[in-house]
Write a protein that holds these residues in place. Structure first.
Motif, PDB file in Angstrom:
ATOM      1  N   ILE A   1       0.863  -1.180   0.000  1.00 36.92           N
ATOM      2  CA  ILE A   1       0.000   0.000   0.000  1.00 36.92           C
ATOM      3  C   ILE A   1       0.898   1.226   0.000  1.00 36.92           C
ATOM      4  CG2 ILE A   1      -1.749   1.245   1.317  1.00 36.92           C
ATOM      5  CD1 ILE A   1      -2.628  -1.560   2.372  1.00 36.92           C
ATOM      6  N   VAL A   2       0.680   2.105  -0.972  1.00 35.74           N
ATOM      7  CA  VAL A   2       1.563   3.257  -1.153  1.00 35.74           C
ATOM      8  C   VAL A   2       0.765   4.558  -1.097  1.00 35.74           C
ATOM      9  CG1 VAL A   2       3.217   1.930  -2.525  1.00 35.74           C
ATOM     10  CG2 VAL A   2       1.424   3.219  -3.667  1.00 35.74           C
ATOM     11  N   GLN A   3       1.469   5.613  -0.720  1.00 37.16           N
ATOM     12  CA  GLN A   3       0.875   6.943  -0.711  1.00 37.16           C
ATOM     13  C   GLN A   3       1.286   7.654  -1.990  1.00 37.16           C
ATOM     14  OE1 GLN A   3       2.190   9.601   2.420  1.00 37.16           O
ATOM     15  NE2 GLN A   3       0.154  10.534   2.526  1.00 37.16           N
ATOM     16  N   GLY A   4       0.300   8.154  -2.725  1.00 36.25           N
ATOM     17  CA  GLY A   4       0.574   8.840  -3.980  1.00 36.25           C
ATOM     18  C   GLY A   4       0.975  10.289  -3.759  1.00 36.25           C
ATOM     19  N   ASP A   5       1.346  10.952  -4.838  1.00 34.51           N
ATOM     20  CA  ASP A   5       1.708  12.368  -4.780  1.00 34.51           C
ATOM     21  C   ASP A   5       0.554  13.224  -4.262  1.00 34.51           C
ATOM     22  OD1 ASP A   5       4.182  11.689  -5.801  1.00 34.51           O
ATOM     23  OD2 ASP A   5       3.613  12.120  -7.875  1.00 34.51           O
ATOM     24  N   ASP A   6      -0.689  12.728  -4.449  1.00 31.07           N
ATOM     25  CA  ASP A   6      -1.875  13.460  -3.992  1.00 31.07           C
ATOM     26  C   ASP A   6      -2.161  13.241  -2.506  1.00 31.07           C
ATOM     27  OD1 ASP A   6      -2.658  10.814  -4.005  1.00 31.07           O
ATOM     28  OD2 ASP A   6      -4.257  11.089  -5.492  1.00 31.07           O
ATOM     29  N   GLY A   7      -1.315  12.418  -1.844  1.00 29.44           N
ATOM     30  CA  GLY A   7      -1.500  12.157  -0.424  1.00 29.44           C
ATOM     31  C   GLY A   7      -2.417  10.985  -0.129  1.00 29.44           C
ATOM     32  N   LEU A   8      -3.093  10.459  -1.154  1.00 27.57           N
ATOM     33  CA  LEU A   8      -4.011   9.341  -0.958  1.00 27.57           C
ATOM     34  C   LEU A   8      -3.266   8.012  -1.022  1.00 27.57           C
ATOM     35  CD1 LEU A   8      -6.976  10.585  -3.184  1.00 27.57           C
ATOM     36  CD2 LEU A   8      -6.732  10.759  -0.693  1.00 27.57           C
ATOM     37  N   TRP A   9      -3.767   7.042  -0.268  1.00 25.33           N
ATOM     38  CA  TRP A   9      -3.167   5.715  -0.216  1.00 25.33           C
ATOM     39  C   TRP A   9      -3.885   4.789  -1.182  1.00 25.33           C
ATOM     40  CZ3 TRP A   9       1.076   4.668   2.802  1.00 25.33           C
ATOM     41  CH2 TRP A   9       1.458   5.682   3.667  1.00 25.33           C
ATOM     42  N   SER A  10      -3.156   3.881  -1.806  1.00 25.48           N
ATOM     43  CA  SER A  10      -3.783   2.912  -2.704  1.00 25.48           C
ATOM     44  C   SER A  10      -2.993   1.611  -2.707  1.00 25.48           C
ATOM     45  CB  SER A  10      -3.900   3.481  -4.123  1.00 25.48           C
ATOM     46  OG  SER A  10      -2.630   3.775  -4.634  1.00 25.48           O
ATOM     47  N   LEU A  11      -3.684   0.576  -3.159  1.00 26.08           N
ATOM     48  CA  LEU A  11      -3.097  -0.755  -3.262  1.00 26.08           C
ATOM     49  C   LEU A  11      -2.300  -0.819  -4.565  1.00 26.08           C
ATOM     50  CD1 LEU A  11      -2.792  -3.696  -2.418  1.00 26.08           C
ATOM     51  CD2 LEU A  11      -5.092  -4.108  -3.275  1.00 26.08           C
ATOM     52  N   SER A  12      -0.998  -1.006  -4.444  1.00 27.68           N
ATOM     53  CA  SER A  12      -0.107  -0.914  -5.595  1.00 27.68           C
ATOM     54  C   SER A  12       0.364  -2.282  -6.094  1.00 27.68           C
ATOM     55  CB  SER A  12       1.064  -0.026  -5.187  1.00 27.68           C
ATOM     56  OG  SER A  12       2.234  -0.376  -5.801  1.00 27.68           O
ATOM     57  N   GLU A  13       0.643  -3.193  -5.162  1.00 24.06           N
ATOM     58  CA  GLU A  13       1.086  -4.544  -5.531  1.00 24.06           C
ATOM     59  C   GLU A  13       0.298  -5.537  -4.698  1.00 24.06           C
ATOM     60  OE1 GLU A  13       5.403  -5.079  -5.423  1.00 24.06           O
ATOM     61  OE2 GLU A  13       5.575  -2.896  -5.557  1.00 24.06           O
ATOM     62  N   TRP A  14      -0.082  -6.644  -5.329  1.00 26.10           N
ATOM     63  CA  TRP A  14      -0.920  -7.646  -4.672  1.00 26.10           C
ATOM     64  C   TRP A  14      -0.396  -9.010  -5.081  1.00 26.10           C
ATOM     65  CZ3 TRP A  14      -6.953  -7.158  -4.881  1.00 26.10           C
ATOM     66  CH2 TRP A  14      -7.550  -8.259  -4.272  1.00 26.10           C
ATOM     67  N   THR A  15      -0.011  -9.793  -4.091  1.00 27.85           N
ATOM     68  CA  THR A  15       0.418 -11.166  -4.335  1.00 27.85           C
ATOM     69  C   THR A  15      -0.556 -12.093  -3.622  1.00 27.85           C
ATOM     70  OG1 THR A  15       2.722 -10.439  -4.418  1.00 27.85           O
ATOM     71  CG2 THR A  15       2.334 -12.797  -4.118  1.00 27.85           C
ATOM     72  N   ASP A  16      -1.070 -13.074  -4.354  1.00 28.99           N
ATOM     73  CA  ASP A  16      -2.012 -14.045  -3.799  1.00 28.99           C
ATOM     74  C   ASP A  16      -1.274 -15.368  -3.598  1.00 28.99           C
ATOM     75  OD1 ASP A  16      -4.396 -15.147  -2.923  1.00 28.99           O
ATOM     76  OD2 ASP A  16      -5.280 -15.336  -4.912  1.00 28.99           O
ATOM     77  N   ARG A  17      -1.458 -15.995  -2.448  1.00 28.05           N
ATOM     78  CA  ARG A  17      -0.842 -17.284  -2.143  1.00 28.05           C
ATOM     79  C   ARG A  17      -1.930 -18.286  -1.778  1.00 28.05           C
ATOM     80  NH1 ARG A  17       3.264 -15.861  -4.217  1.00 28.05           N
ATOM     81  NH2 ARG A  17       5.023 -14.861  -3.224  1.00 28.05           N
ATOM     82  N   GLU A  18      -1.785 -19.504  -2.311  1.00 28.58           N
ATOM     83  CA  GLU A  18      -2.813 -20.502  -2.007  1.00 28.58           C
ATOM     84  C   GLU A  18      -2.624 -21.057  -0.601  1.00 28.58           C
ATOM     85  OE1 GLU A  18      -2.242 -23.134  -5.429  1.00 28.58           O
ATOM     86  OE2 GLU A  18      -0.428 -21.935  -5.485  1.00 28.58           O
ATOM     87  N   LEU A  19      -3.724 -21.594  -0.091  1.00 26.37           N
ATOM     88  CA  LEU A  19      -3.742 -22.153   1.251  1.00 26.37           C
ATOM     89  C   LEU A  19      -4.288 -23.571   1.136  1.00 26.37           C
ATOM     90  CD1 LEU A  19      -2.921 -20.585   3.804  1.00 26.37           C
ATOM     91  CD2 LEU A  19      -5.332 -20.203   4.252  1.00 26.37           C
ATOM     92  N   GLY A  20      -3.412 -24.552   1.123  1.00 32.05           N
ATOM     93  CA  GLY A  20      -3.809 -25.959   1.170  1.00 32.05           C
ATOM     94  C   GLY A  20      -4.835 -26.399   0.141  1.00 32.05           C
ATOM     95  N   GLY A  21      -4.683 -25.971  -1.099  1.00 30.92           N
ATOM     96  CA  GLY A  21      -5.570 -26.449  -2.156  1.00 30.92           C
ATOM     97  C   GLY A  21      -6.958 -25.822  -2.183  1.00 30.92           C
TER      98      GLY A  21
END
Length: 150
Positions: free
Chosen positions: A117-137
């Motif tokens: 989660i990063v703060q942009g030049d406008d001061g607002l926060w956003s989700l920038s990178e998302w990694t999904d990991r599986e959980l036991g099938g």
């Protein structure tokens, strides 16, 4: 903590299946990494995944869920790392429920997510990178994204 509002916005957007609010939570240059299983099943789905694909999947899911309630995203066992003053890593186990009308698509998913989660030049926060990991099938969020993007 400033990034927590961003996480709460995503939780609310999922609970309400509110596509505009969900889209506002995402950085323009969103990078998504699916689970290894989802990537293996259909690599072409993920080659150009961007904010636009993320918004399209969510809008499709929201349309399929518009007559239902009880949608939920539950995040447990979170850990937060400060990378820099304007960049956080949020790591948690998730359970996602989307009560929708498409019988061929599961209504639930679970796994582990890593959000940057990063703060942009406008001061607002956003989700920038998302990694999904599986959980036991279990069915993962990546699997739901793939299903609703078809």
């Amino acid at each position: 903590d400033v990034y927590k509002r961003q996480i709460e916005n995503i939780l609310s957007a999922v609970e309400e299946m509110n596509a505009p609010n969900y889209g506002r939570s995402l950085a323009a240059d969103l990078m998504f990494t699916p689970t290894a299983a989802a990537l293996g099943q259909d690599p072409s789905t993920w080659t150009s995944w961007s904010k636009a694909e993320e918004e399209r999947y969510f809008s499709t899911a929201a349309a399929a869920a518009q007559l239902s309630t009880g949608h939920r995203l539950v995040l447990t066992d979170p850990s937060v790392s400060v990378i820099t003053d304007d960049r956080f890593q949020y790591d948690a186990t998730y359970t996602l429920t989307i009560n929708h009308s498409r019988p061929e698509v599961p209504t639930g998913a679970q796994g582990r997510l890593i959000w940057i989660i990063v703060q942009g030049d406008d001061g607002l926060w956003s989700l920038s990178e998302w990694t999904d990991r599986e959980l036991g099938g279990a069915v993962s969020w990546s699997d739901l994204k793939a299903a609703f993007s078809r």
